[in-house]
Design an enzyme around this catalytic site. Structure first.
Site, PDB file in Angstrom:
ATOM      1  N   SER A 145       0.849  -1.200   0.000  1.00 52.42           N
ATOM      2  CA  SER A 145       0.000   0.000   0.000  1.00 52.42           C
ATOM      3  C   SER A 145       0.877   1.240   0.000  1.00 52.42           C
ATOM      4  CB  SER A 145      -0.887   0.029   1.247  1.00 52.42           C
ATOM      5  OG  SER A 145      -1.618   1.242   1.299  1.00 52.42           O
ATOM      6  N   TYR A 156      -1.223  -0.518  10.389  1.00 53.66           N
ATOM      7  CA  TYR A 156      -1.369  -1.022   9.013  1.00 53.66           C
ATOM      8  C   TYR A 156      -0.185  -0.557   8.164  1.00 53.66           C
ATOM      9  CZ  TYR A 156      -3.363  -1.010   4.227  1.00 53.66           C
ATOM     10  OH  TYR A 156      -3.589  -1.177   2.881  1.00 53.66           O
TER      11      TYR A 156
HETATM   12  N1  LIG Z   1      -8.795  -0.776  -1.400  1.00 56.73           N
HETATM   13  C1  LIG Z   1      -7.861   0.136  -1.268  1.00 56.73           C
HETATM   14  O1  LIG Z   1      -8.122   1.340  -1.356  1.00 56.73           O
HETATM   15  C2  LIG Z   1      -6.429  -0.294  -1.025  1.00 56.73           C
HETATM   16  C3  LIG Z   1      -5.421   0.661  -1.041  1.00 56.73           C
HETATM   17  C4  LIG Z   1      -4.111   0.265  -0.798  1.00 56.73           C
HETATM   18  C5  LIG Z   1      -3.832  -1.070  -0.568  1.00 56.73           C
HETATM   19  N2  LIG Z   1      -4.843  -1.971  -0.560  1.00 56.73           N
HETATM   20  C6  LIG Z   1      -4.495  -3.361  -0.282  1.00 56.73           C
HETATM   21  O2  LIG Z   1      -5.002  -4.187  -1.311  1.00 56.73           O
HETATM   22  C7  LIG Z   1      -5.426  -5.430  -0.786  1.00 56.73           C
HETATM   23  C8  LIG Z   1      -6.881  -5.687  -1.149  1.00 56.73           C
HETATM   24  O3  LIG Z   1      -7.655  -4.601  -0.722  1.00 56.73           O
HETATM   25  P1  LIG Z   1      -9.227  -4.565  -0.953  1.00 56.73           P
HETATM   26  O4  LIG Z   1      -9.681  -3.208  -0.539  1.00 56.73           O
HETATM   27  O5  LIG Z   1      -9.538  -5.070  -2.309  1.00 56.73           O
HETATM   28  O6  LIG Z   1      -9.658  -5.619   0.157  1.00 56.73           O
HETATM   29  P2  LIG Z   1     -11.109  -5.932   0.785  1.00 56.73           P
HETATM   30  O7  LIG Z   1     -11.048  -5.584   2.215  1.00 56.73           O
HETATM   31  O8  LIG Z   1     -12.192  -5.349  -0.049  1.00 56.73           O
HETATM   32  O9  LIG Z   1     -11.153  -7.503   0.602  1.00 56.73           O
HETATM   33  C9  LIG Z   1     -10.211  -8.304   1.240  1.00 56.73           C
HETATM   34  C10 LIG Z   1     -10.561  -9.752   1.033  1.00 56.73           C
HETATM   35  O10 LIG Z   1      -9.640 -10.505   1.808  1.00 56.73           O
HETATM   36  C11 LIG Z   1     -10.340 -11.418   2.618  1.00 56.73           C
HETATM   37  N3  LIG Z   1      -9.616 -11.619   3.864  1.00 56.73           N
HETATM   38  C12 LIG Z   1      -9.361 -10.704   4.833  1.00 56.73           C
HETATM   39  N4  LIG Z   1      -8.680 -11.252   5.827  1.00 56.73           N
HETATM   40  C13 LIG Z   1      -8.495 -12.557   5.480  1.00 56.73           C
HETATM   41  C14 LIG Z   1      -7.854 -13.656   6.099  1.00 56.73           C
HETATM   42  N5  LIG Z   1      -7.286 -13.526   7.294  1.00 56.73           N
HETATM   43  N6  LIG Z   1      -7.847 -14.844   5.474  1.00 56.73           N
HETATM   44  C15 LIG Z   1      -8.433 -14.992   4.264  1.00 56.73           C
HETATM   45  N7  LIG Z   1      -9.061 -14.000   3.637  1.00 56.73           N
HETATM   46  C16 LIG Z   1      -9.079 -12.786   4.226  1.00 56.73           C
HETATM   47  C17 LIG Z   1     -11.706 -10.802   2.861  1.00 56.73           C
HETATM   48  O11 LIG Z   1     -12.678 -11.785   3.181  1.00 56.73           O
HETATM   49  C18 LIG Z   1     -11.960 -10.096   1.528  1.00 56.73           C
HETATM   50  O12 LIG Z   1     -12.596 -10.939   0.607  1.00 56.73           O
HETATM   51  C19 LIG Z   1      -5.197  -5.358   0.736  1.00 56.73           C
HETATM   52  O13 LIG Z   1      -3.962  -5.957   1.055  1.00 56.73           O
HETATM   53  C20 LIG Z   1      -5.142  -3.877   0.998  1.00 56.73           C
HETATM   54  O14 LIG Z   1      -4.366  -3.558   2.130  1.00 56.73           O
HETATM   55  C21 LIG Z   1      -6.133  -1.624  -0.784  1.00 56.73           C
END
Ligand SMILES: NC(=O)c1ccc[n+]([C@@H]2O[C@H](COP(=O)([O-])OP(=O)(O)OC[C@H]3O[C@@H](n4cnc5c(N)ncnc54)[C@H](O)[C@@H]3O)[C@@H](O)[C@H]2O)c1
Length: 261
Positions: A145, A156
Site C-alpha cells: 500500500s 497497518y
Molecule cells: N482498497 C484500497 O483502497 C487499497 C489501497 C491500498 C492497498 N490496498 C491493499 O489491497 C489489498 C486488497 O484490498 P481490498 O480493498 O480489495 O480488500 P477488501 O477488504 O475489499 O477484501 C479483502 C478480502 O480478503 C479477505 N480476507 C481478509 N482477511 C483474510 C484472512 N485472514 N484470510 C483470508 N481472507 C481474508 C476478505 O474476506 C476479503 O474478501 C489489501 O492488502 C489492501 O491492504 C487496498
C-alpha cells in the site's frame, strides 16, 4: 477470453479473492488463460470461482483464514493438487481495520492489524516457496500500500512497510533461482460496497471523521487527485506476475496516481 494470453495454463494462487482487488486479479488472470486458485476466508469466494468457471475459465477455491500458517499450507496444497504447479502467487489479503490516530489504538488492535496485513503475506510466501523451488520457477506479487506514508493507520502502515521489506529481502535471496518477488502498492481504490467488511462494528461520529481524513489525505497525496480503479491495480499486479517483467525483482511499484508511499 482476451486476445492476449500471458498466463496460458499457468497456475496462479490469489489470496483475498472474494472481492475487491483480489477478485479483479483472479478474473483478469483467468481471462488470460491462468488456472486460478482463489483463497479467502469468506465463502463468497466459491461464487467468484463458479463465475469464472461459468465463463470458460479454470478455477478452484479454498476457504480459510490465512492468518494461520496451516491455512497457507492448505491453500498451496490445494493449488498444487489441482494444477500440479504454482507458477504465480498473488498475496492480496490485508486492509486497515481501524482508522484513527495512533494514540487511540490499543494493544489488541495493533496486533490485529499486523496479523491481518503482514502474516498472510509472510506465511503465504513461505508456504509457496518449496513448490516454486522444486519447479525451478515462480513469480510472487505481494499487495502492499502507498499508506506506508498515510495518516490514521500507523499499525497497518507498519505492516505494509514490512511487506515491502520481505519483498526486497526474499527477492535478493531468490535472485538466482528463477523466482521473482515484487510488490504493488495501491493507492486508494474505488470498489463496489464491500460484501465482507474489514470491521463489522459501525463507526461512531469521531471514527467517521478520522475516516474522512484518510480519504482527504489519499486524494491530496495523489498527483492525479483521484482514487484508482480495480482494473488499474490488477493491470500492475499482472504485469509484474507476467514474463514481460522477467528482469524485474525486488521492486515495490506504487500505483497511486503519483503517490509514492
Ligand atoms: N482498497 C484500497 O483502497 C487499497 C489501497 C491500498 C492497498 N490496498 C491493499 O489491497 C489489498 C486488497 O484490498 P481490498 O480493498 O480489495 O480488500 P477488501 O477488504 O475489499 O477484501 C479483502 C478480502 O480478503 C479477505 N480476507 C481478509 N482477511 C483474510 C484472512 N485472514 N484470510 C483470508 N481472507 C481474508 C476478505 O474476506 C476479503 O474478501 C489489501 O492488502 C489492501 O491492504 C487496498
Amino acid at each position: 477470453m482476451s486476445a492476449v494470453s500471458r498466463f496460458a495454463r499457468k497456475s496462479m494462487v490469489v489470496t483475498g479473492a472474494a472481492q475487491g482487488i483480489g477478485k479483479q486479479v483472479a478474473i483478469d488472470a483467468a481471462g488470460e488463460g491462468a488456472r486460478v486458485t482463489l483463497v479467502d476466508r469468506s465463502p463468497l469466494v466459491e461464487t467468484v470461482a463458479a463465475e469464472i468457471a461459468a465463463s470458460g475459465g479454470q478455477a478452484v477455491s479454498f476457504v480459510a483464514d490465512l492468518e494461520t500458517w496451516e491455512s497457507n499450507l492448505g491453500a498451496m496444497k490445494t493449488a498444487h493438487k489441482a494444477y500440479g504447479a504454482i507458477d504465480v502467487l498473488v498475496t492480496n489479503v490485508g486492509g486497515a481495520i481501524w482508522m484513527k490516530p495512533f494514540q487511540h489504538f490499543d494493544e489488541q488492535q495493533i496486533a490485529a492489524e499486523v496479523q491481518r496485513s503482514l502474516f498472510p503475506t509472510l506465511w503465504g510466501c513461505r508456504a509457496a516457496l518449496p513448490h516454486m523451488l522444486e519447479q525451478g520457477r515462480g513469480a510472487i506479487v505481494n499487495v502492499s500500500s502507498v499508506a506506508t506514508k498515510g495518516v490514521n493507520r500507523v499499525p497497518y502502515s507498519a505492516a505494509k512497510a514490512a511487506v515491502n521489506g520481505l519483498t526486497a529481502a526474499l527477492a535478493f535471496e531468490l535472485g538466482t533461482k528463477n523466482i521473482r518477488v515484487n510488490a504493488v502498492a495501491p493507492g486508494g481504490t474505488t470498489a463496489p460496497p464491500r460484501a465482507v467488511l474489514r470491521n463489522a462494528s459501525a463507526p461512531n461520529d469521531e471514527e467517521r471523521a478520522w475516516g474522512k481524513e484518510v480519504v482527504a489525505q489519499t486524494i491530496e497525496s495523489s498527483h492525479m487527485k483521484r482514487y484508482g480503479l480495480l482494473r488499474e491495480m490488477s493491470a500492475a499486479i499482472l504485469f509484474l506476475a507476467s514474463d514481460a517483467a522477467s528482469y524485474i525483482t525486488g521492486t515495490v511499484l506504487p500505483v497511486g496516481g503519483g503517490d509514492q508511499g
